[in-house]
Design a protein around this motif. Structure first.
Motif, PDB file in Angstrom:
ATOM      1  N   ASP A  25       3.849  -5.303   7.415  1.00 40.07           N
ATOM      2  CA  ASP A  25       2.977  -5.924   6.434  1.00 40.07           C
ATOM      3  C   ASP A  25       3.617  -6.729   5.325  1.00 40.07           C
TER       4      ASP A  25
ATOM      5  N   ASP B  80      -0.587   6.061   1.052  1.00 40.70           N
ATOM      6  CA  ASP B  80       0.338   7.248   1.994  1.00 40.70           C
ATOM      7  C   ASP B  80      -1.072   6.458   3.399  1.00 40.70           C
ATOM      8  N   PRO B  81      -0.876   5.384   3.396  1.00 35.49           N
ATOM      9  CA  PRO B  81      -1.827   4.732   4.407  1.00 35.49           C
ATOM     10  C   PRO B  81      -1.715   5.276   5.658  1.00 35.49           C
ATOM     11  N   ALA B  82      -2.983   4.941   6.667  1.00 34.65           N
ATOM     12  CA  ALA B  82      -2.824   6.051   7.824  1.00 34.65           C
ATOM     13  C   ALA B  82      -1.943   5.043   8.991  1.00 34.65           C
ATOM     14  N   ASP B  83      -1.924   4.016   8.965  1.00 36.09           N
ATOM     15  CA  ASP B  83      -0.671   2.897   9.592  1.00 36.09           C
ATOM     16  C   ASP B  83       0.031   3.105   8.537  1.00 36.09           C
ATOM     17  N   TYR B  84       1.126   4.015   8.083  1.00 38.42           N
ATOM     18  CA  TYR B  84       2.057   3.396   7.414  1.00 38.42           C
ATOM     19  C   TYR B  84       3.179   2.645   7.534  1.00 38.42           C
ATOM     20  N   ASP B  85       3.400   2.450   9.493  1.00 40.36           N
ATOM     21  CA  ASP B  85       4.510   2.028   9.852  1.00 40.36           C
ATOM     22  C   ASP B  85       3.735   0.243   9.319  1.00 40.36           C
ATOM     23  N   GLY B  86       2.652   0.615   9.407  1.00 35.86           N
ATOM     24  CA  GLY B  86       1.690  -1.261   9.516  1.00 35.86           C
ATOM     25  C   GLY B  86       2.273  -1.834   8.258  1.00 35.86           C
ATOM     26  N   ALA B  87       1.720  -0.567   7.556  1.00 38.77           N
ATOM     27  CA  ALA B  87       1.582  -1.598   5.706  1.00 38.77           C
ATOM     28  C   ALA B  87       3.174  -1.697   5.614  1.00 38.77           C
TER      29      ALA B  87
ATOM     30  N   ASP C 172       0.831  -1.096   0.047  1.00 35.19           N
ATOM     31  CA  ASP C 172       0.239  -0.255  -0.341  1.00 35.19           C
ATOM     32  C   ASP C 172       1.005   1.147  -0.288  1.00 35.19           C
TER      33      ASP C 172
END
Length: 236
Positions: free
Chosen positions: A78, A68-75, A65
């Motif tokens: 993953d 620029d997802p809200a949870d960048y670090d999480g993306a 993703d």
């Protein structure tokens, strides 16, 4: 027994160090992410492997993703997990000495070390000529003033770092040229596709050379099929 060698290959095949060449030549095979049929960086890795007589195993790169997802670090985490799973399936079937060829140097904004750690196998890391070193060399500058620091960051974090008071920064991964949104008077030393035959360089007052940078960036992408740019930004 499986062993991984993470090898920095610089920003062009001509920048391979002797240590890197020997390490790659000693691998049983090299794993590389395949980002599609028109992936020029995969093609360059194939060239290096062919020159050294080593098989390259292309692994389809899992999607990420990038909007620029809200949870960048999480993306990103993953994505690292997905890459590790894809690479791990190859390594499990083909033990031996496995190479990963990292553009530039593995120490700067690259995920290979983090991904390989997830494989749970022994590994070592060999440095390469980084874009930071090339940028300074091409512009004949030192990246910091006497006794002063330099902050290395990304375009995504540039505004935050400037607001925090940093005024001497090297910026990587800035496809949107976030420097153009900054207030104040800045000098810039910019480079794209450093080390390649079509590298582009621009330097000057930021406000005076923005259009030159955009034009040079488009020219580099048209010539090489990809563009990676890096720049030194210093408050005037």
């Amino acid at each position: 027994m499986t062993r991984v060698r993470i090898v920095g290959i610089g920003c062009h095949p001509g920048q391979l160090t002797l240590e890197a060449r020997e390490a790659i030549a000693g691998c049983d095979y090299v794993i590389a992410a395949d980002k599609g049929p028109d992936d020029p960086l995969l093609a360059l890795r194939r060239t290096i492997c062919a020159d050294l007589g080593v098989e390259l195993v292309a692994v389809p790169d899992p999607p990420r993703d990038r909007d620029d997802p809200a949870d960048y670090d999480g993306a990103v985490l993953d994505w690292h997990d997905a890459r590790a799973a894809a690479y791990g399936s190859v390594v499990a079937q083909r033990p031996g000495t496995v190479g990963f060829l990292v553009w530039g140097d593995p120490a700067f904004y690259d995920s290979t070390i983090r991904v390989v750690e997830r494989l749970g196998v022994p590994y070592d890391v060999l440095p390469g000529v980084s874009a930071l070193s090339l940028l300074a060399a091409r512009h004949r500058v030192v990246l910091h003033d006497v006794g002063r620091p330099v902050l290395v960051t990304t375009g995504r974090r540039l505004a935050v770092e400037v607001d925090a008071g940093h005024d001497n920064l090297v910026v990587m991964l800035d496809g949107r040229l976030q420097a153009t949104s900054l207030d104040g008077d800045w000098d810039i030393w910019w480079g794209a596709n450093l080390g390649s035959p079509h590298e582009e360089l621009v330097a000057g007052r930021l406000g005076d050379v923005v259009e030159d940078i955009r034009t040079a960036r488009a020219r580099a992408k048209a010539a090489d099929g990809w563009v990676m740019d890096t720049y030194l930004l210093r408050r005037h």
